[in-house]
Design a protein around this motif. Structure first.
Motif: not given
Length: 304
Positions: A252-256, A258-263, A266-273
């Protein structure tokens, strides 16, 4: 070019014989027709694979210098990078023409840097992260998401087919990791929603088994519901030596990232993190990751 025209490798290497790597290697050994040489820190899986004709290796250097195709199945992108870049590793010792296939879940930037560096040495590095369960790895029915050129994809597809029933070319190198990382992100968010539904349903008088069974017959049905929900959350069974909370948070940290690099926020992903971090703090780091459902039990510590 089609798969029937691709020359099959005479020798295959495999590094990483963990929960997924061992059954994948077993399928490769029994179905590919190639000689296999493998490496792992633990001698036990190597001993078990001898029955399939797999030869134990003494080092990554030995494998890299002797095989046509080398599969990696390692716990993280950081370890993939280390195995590739060490002085006794793959980049420094692989022979020209070697194809390295990374089955691990690795960050996109690490994958693309490795591909560039391997290309400069006359070798190929492609990403082919796997999805589904250990049982699917044993049955040869994994889903594999490949980042490669069409020609490289055709070259490696017959080998991947020994352990996968669904194989997708997702784009250029790194794109397999993008799809796998997002696959896991979506899965984690669905399981978090199931965990919330369980807590609300039980406190409203509905047994979780009944709730999930009825949900599976409606528009809330999903792979996550039928597997992570019914097979783990309902019986409240989260074993060790499965896909752990620690590994899930790494993905999930990889996804976050990637999301940051794309601007993208990812609020849902941050909640799961935050849920995964709370599960780690509760002592469940090594348990099967849907254990996050326990955070919604009355009196449990909650994620911030």
């Amino acid at each position: 070019m089609n798969s029937s025209q691709v020359a099959q490798p005479r020798s295959i290497g495999f590094i990483g014989l963990g929960v997924m790597g061992e059954p994948i290697c077993r399928n490769l050994a029994s179905k590919s027709g190639a000689a296999l040489i493998a490496l792992d820190k633990d001698a036990a899986p190597l001993q078990r694979l001898v029955a399939q004709g797999v030869k134990p290796a003494s080092s990554a250097k030995e494998i890299a210098a002797s095989v046509d195709v080398l599969f990696l199945s390692l716990p993280s992108g950081e370890i993939v990078d280390e195995v590739c870049r060490a002085s006794e590793g793959i980049l420094a010792n692989g022979r020209r023409g070697l194809m390295v296939v990374d089955l691990s879940t690795t960050s996109v930037d690490v994958t693309r840097r490795l591909a560039d560096d391997f290309a400069q040495q006359g070798m190929v590095f492609i990403d082919a992260p796997v999805a589904r369960t250990r049982a699917a790895a044993e049955a040869g029915t994994l889903s594999v998401m490949v980042g490669a050129t069409p020609e490289e994809f055709e070259q490696v597809r017959p080998l991947i087919a020994t352990f996968a029933s669904d194989i997708a070319l997702c784009g250029a190198v790194g794109c397999g990791q993008v799809v796998k990382i997002l696959n896991n992100m979506v899965l984690f968010e669905i399981v978090a929603a199931l965990s919330e539904a369980k807590a609300i349903g039980e406190r409203s008088g509905v047994a979780v088994g009944t709730l999930f069974d009825v949900l599976s017959k409606g528009s809330a049905d999903s792979f996550a519901l039928r597997n992570h929900g019914m097979k783990a959350i309902v019986p409240d069974e989260f074993p060790l030596r499965a896909f752990s909370v620690d590994y899930a948070r790494k993905d999930l940290r990889y996804a976050l990232k990637l999301a940051g690099e794309c601007g993208v926020d990812a609020e849902g992903a941050r909640h799961v993190d935050a849920l995964l971090q709370s599960a780690i703090e509760a002592g469940d780091k090594d348990r099967y990751w849907p254990v996050i459902s326990r955070l919604f039990q009355a009196g449990s510590p909650r994620a911030v």
